[in-house]
Design an enzyme around this catalytic site. Structure first.
Site, PDB file in Angstrom:
ATOM      1  N   ASP A 106      34.430  38.259  54.645  1.00  0.00           N
ATOM      2  CA  ASP A 106      33.449  37.882  53.626  1.00  0.00           C
ATOM      3  C   ASP A 106      32.492  39.062  53.497  1.00  0.00           C
ATOM      4  O   ASP A 106      31.957  39.541  54.501  1.00  0.00           O
ATOM      5  CB  ASP A 106      32.700  36.630  54.107  1.00  0.00           C
ATOM      6  CG  ASP A 106      32.250  35.755  52.970  1.00  0.00           C
ATOM      7  OD1 ASP A 106      31.640  36.292  52.039  1.00  0.00           O
ATOM      8  OD2 ASP A 106      32.504  34.533  53.015  1.00  0.00           O
ATOM      9  N   ASP A 208      30.919  37.912  48.148  1.00  0.00           N
ATOM     10  CA  ASP A 208      29.950  36.835  47.981  1.00  0.00           C
ATOM     11  C   ASP A 208      28.993  37.107  46.813  1.00  0.00           C
ATOM     12  O   ASP A 208      28.473  38.223  46.679  1.00  0.00           O
ATOM     13  CB  ASP A 208      29.134  36.727  49.286  1.00  0.00           C
ATOM     14  CG  ASP A 208      28.154  35.581  49.264  1.00  0.00           C
ATOM     15  OD1 ASP A 208      28.606  34.434  49.154  1.00  0.00           O
ATOM     16  OD2 ASP A 208      26.930  35.829  49.338  1.00  0.00           O
ATOM     17  N   GLU A 272      33.266  36.061  43.855  1.00  0.00           N
ATOM     18  CA  GLU A 272      32.658  34.750  43.597  1.00  0.00           C
ATOM     19  C   GLU A 272      31.756  34.791  42.360  1.00  0.00           C
ATOM     20  O   GLU A 272      30.684  35.391  42.385  1.00  0.00           O
ATOM     21  CB  GLU A 272      31.817  34.316  44.808  1.00  0.00           C
ATOM     22  CG  GLU A 272      31.285  32.904  44.663  1.00  0.00           C
ATOM     23  CD  GLU A 272      30.157  32.553  45.616  1.00  0.00           C
ATOM     24  OE1 GLU A 272      30.056  31.384  46.006  1.00  0.00           O
ATOM     25  OE2 GLU A 272      29.350  33.450  45.954  1.00  0.00           O
ATOM     26  N   HIS A 336      32.767  25.799  51.431  1.00  0.00           N
ATOM     27  CA  HIS A 336      31.617  25.450  52.260  1.00  0.00           C
ATOM     28  C   HIS A 336      30.349  25.146  51.465  1.00  0.00           C
ATOM     29  O   HIS A 336      29.300  24.894  52.057  1.00  0.00           O
ATOM     30  CB  HIS A 336      31.360  26.585  53.251  1.00  0.00           C
ATOM     31  CG  HIS A 336      31.018  27.872  52.535  1.00  0.00           C
ATOM     32  ND1 HIS A 336      31.918  28.544  51.725  1.00  0.00           N
ATOM     33  CD2 HIS A 336      29.873  28.585  52.467  1.00  0.00           C
ATOM     34  CE1 HIS A 336      31.344  29.605  51.212  1.00  0.00           C
ATOM     35  NE2 HIS A 336      30.095  29.647  51.644  1.00  0.00           N
ATOM     36  N   ASP A 337      30.433  25.223  50.145  1.00  0.00           N
ATOM     37  CA  ASP A 337      29.267  24.937  49.309  1.00  0.00           C
ATOM     38  C   ASP A 337      29.417  23.651  48.505  1.00  0.00           C
ATOM     39  O   ASP A 337      28.542  23.326  47.702  1.00  0.00           O
ATOM     40  CB  ASP A 337      29.042  26.087  48.309  1.00  0.00           C
ATOM     41  CG  ASP A 337      28.687  27.392  48.997  1.00  0.00           C
ATOM     42  OD1 ASP A 337      28.013  27.354  50.046  1.00  0.00           O
ATOM     43  OD2 ASP A 337      29.093  28.452  48.488  1.00  0.00           O
TER      44      ASP A 337
HETATM   45  C1  GLC Z   1      27.476  32.176  48.242  1.00  0.00           C
HETATM   46  C2  GLC Z   1      27.922  31.442  49.479  1.00  0.00           C
HETATM   47  C3  GLC Z   1      26.838  30.484  49.907  1.00  0.00           C
HETATM   48  C4  GLC Z   1      25.575  31.259  50.189  1.00  0.00           C
HETATM   49  C5  GLC Z   1      25.185  32.091  48.989  1.00  0.00           C
HETATM   50  C6  GLC Z   1      24.156  33.088  49.360  1.00  0.00           C
HETATM   51  O1  GLC Z   1      27.374  31.338  47.150  1.00  0.00           O
HETATM   52  O2  GLC Z   1      29.141  30.818  49.242  1.00  0.00           O
HETATM   53  O3  GLC Z   1      27.206  29.739  51.035  1.00  0.00           O
HETATM   54  O4  GLC Z   1      24.535  30.385  50.516  1.00  0.00           O
HETATM   55  O5  GLC Z   1      26.288  32.845  48.494  1.00  0.00           O
HETATM   56  O6  GLC Z   1      24.711  34.085  50.162  1.00  0.00           O
END
Ligand code: GLC
Length: 542
Positions: A106, A208, A272, A336-337
């Site tokens: 990541d 990310d 993402e 995980h979100d």
């Molecule tokens: C991404 C991650 C999330 C995190 C955010 C800030 O969206 O998936 O879990 O809180 O970035 O890094």
């Protein structure tokens, strides 16, 4: 897919996401770690009992104060002692590779931790050499934030820093100051970081929050979202994110990351961005590297709509067509979100979605525990850990419930740890766990294993063209996966009633390979198959 070239490992791969805090504790501190992951590698690949996935994406394991559980990094070139050391990480890569399993890191590019030495320097003075590595603005008169941008985690995206009186930008928690990707030194630094991990043998990066890396140069206010409903929508949705997210320059960041990995072989980059189809295609088009694909999170949007075959059919037909044969779509049911898919839909419908996920053309992602049917766990307030929770009173944004310990067995703490885990284990663990489900040929685990078996064994299911088909009933989503040599068919009955469908397609009789009802046989009479409520079926054709 490029038909004239051999497919790359990541094209149409199945990638399993590990949330390291919750996967396997090896040293009895209640937190998962790298040795724990190593001890479970056979689960994924390399033994007859393995699931048969292609790669692991591991959520961040860098040193971090863990305000956002690793998404707040203080050193990009090391491992947090909670998880292990660089040597253990090297062992993980080597052991995974022995089994033919790839490792995806990541990469948190948008922000660092507030405790990162870069930020500590940057905040010292307006003239500090690191100052421009972050995004600073003067507050408006009366100490108001420089503009109306909001943090995803709640509140203004600006926090005043007492040392200079200026505000720094943070799209997430105030502990996560945004890096300035318009600064050349930041770009150079990330090239080095990418090199550092690729030299250690990792096979790719999940990038990310890339959508947040570049903001409007003029820092214009975002327009008001006239559809916003207070108390229903997330506070972040009060404005349309026209100037603080998904700016055209984000493509430049993606291209830089891909370019930096070019000299290594077959490195996969997945980024993402929460965007709709039109914007998603712009990202595909803008990136000049074949090894990149953006995440497609649009199934999360479909999940909010009424459950209907028509909605899924329309989206997937359109998406597959727009992506086209030379590129690869992606699909996810959870991460995980987001709320776990089983919590949204219950077991029968989740099985249908699993069958859909693993039979679609595309690189697909499985979130740990999905394959055994783990569900969200209600966490009492005093045990909540998510940093977002402390800022927002909106329960739908809290992410602890989908991050609970992996359920390995019916032993103490589900076999995750010998001591009390950092988050509570689900109460259903005596029944929902890997060990018990392995012994039960009707289980969710078996369904995943069987579908992965077919996907790995068949060229058509993995690489074949996606062909929309017409079912008799509009409640049935029907498609096939096809190469010149073979064709597999998928029927998904979205209704909770029995539906009859034709078993003969273009003169070929379909044969049942696998049903989401597992061993309970389907009834098929001559040329008709009877699909049960929410049943999904995979067929071969003779
Ligand atoms: C991404 C991650 C999330 C995190 C955010 C800030 O969206 O998936 O879990 O809180 O970035 O890094």
């Amino acid at each position: 897919m490029f038909w004239f070239q051999r497919p790359k490992w990541y094209e149409n791969a199945v990638i399993y996401q590990i949330y390291p805090w919750s996967f396997q504790d090896s040293n009895g501190d209640g937190i998962g770690d790298l040795e724990g992951i190593i001890s479970r590698l056979d689960y994924f690949r390399g033994s007859p009992h393995s699931l048969g996935v292609d790669a692991l994406w591991i959520s961040p394991v860098y040193p971090s104060p863990m305000k956002d559980f690793g998404y707040d990094v203080t050193d990009y070139c090391d491992i947090d002692p909670r998880f292990g050391t660089l040597e253990i990480f090297d062992k993980l890569v080597a052991e995974a590779h022995k089994r033919g399993l790839k490792i995806i890191m990541d990469l948190v590019v948008n922000h660092t931790s507030r405790e990162h030495p870069w930020f500590q320097e940057a905040r010292m003075s307006k003239t500090n050499p690191k100052r421009d590595w972050y995004v600073w603005k003067d507050p408006l008169p009366g100490g108001l934030p420089p503009n109306n941008w909001l943090a995803v985690s709640g509140g203004s995206a600006w926090t005043p820093d007492p040392s200079t009186g200026q505000c720094y930008l943070h799209h997430f928690l105030p502990h996560q100051p945004d890096l300035n990707w318009r600064n050349d030194e930041v770009r150079k630094e990330f090239k080095k970081i990418i090199d550092f991990w690729l030299k250690r043998g990792v096979d790719g990066f999940r990038v990310d929050a890339v959508a947040h890396t570049v903001e409007d140069k003029r820092f214009r206010d975002d327009p008001v979202n006239t559809h916003f409903v207070k108390g229903v929508d997330l506070p972040y949705d009060e404005y349309l994110h026209m100037y603080d997210e998904n700016q055209p320059e984000v493509i430049g960041v993606i291209n830089l990351i891909c370019e930096s990995s070019k000299k290594y072989r077959d490195i996969f980059i997945v980024t993402e961005s929460y965007v709709d189809l039109t914007q998603l295609i712009k990202i595909y088009d803008g990136c000049t590297y074949r090894n990149h694909t953006p995440f497609n999170f649009n199934l999360f949007e479909l999940f909010k709509k009424p459950w209907s075959a028509e909605i899924y059919r329309a989206f997937i037909n359109a998406f597959d067509k727009l992506v086209g044969p030379k590129r690869v779509p992606t699909y996810v049911l959870g991460n995980h979100d987001h709320r776990r898919v089983l919590t949204r839909f219950g077991e029968t419908r989740t099985r249908l979605l699993a069958l859909m996920l693993l039979t679609l053309r595309g690189t697909v992602f499985v979130y740990y525990g999905e394959e055994i049917g783990m569900k969200n766990v209600e966490i009492p307030k005093h045990k909540m850990k998510d940093g977002f929770a402390t800022l927002i009173e909106n329960p739908s944004i809290l992410r602890d419930p989908e991050r609970t310990p992996m359920q390995w067995s019916d032993d103490l703490n589900a076999g995750f740890s010998e001591v009390e885990p950092w988050l509570p284990v689900s109460e259903d663990y005596a029944k929902v766990n890997v060990k018990t489900e392995r012994a039960n040929p009707e289980s969710m685990f078996y369904l995943y294993k069987m579908l992965l078996y077919y996907r790995n064994a068949s060229e058509a299911l993995r690489y074949g063209e996606y062909v929309p088909r017409n079912a008799k009933s509009s409640d049935v989503f029907f498609y096939s996966r096809k190469t010149s040599k073979e064709e597999w068919f998928v029927m998904l009955n979205f209704s909770n009633e029995i539906v009859n469908e034709e078993l003969v397609v273009e003169g070929r009789k379909l044969q049942i390979a696998c049903s989401t009802y597992m061993n309970t046989p389907l009834s098929s009479k001559e040329n008709t198959v009877t699909l049960r409520p929410y049943e999904g079926v995979l067929f071969t054709s003779s």
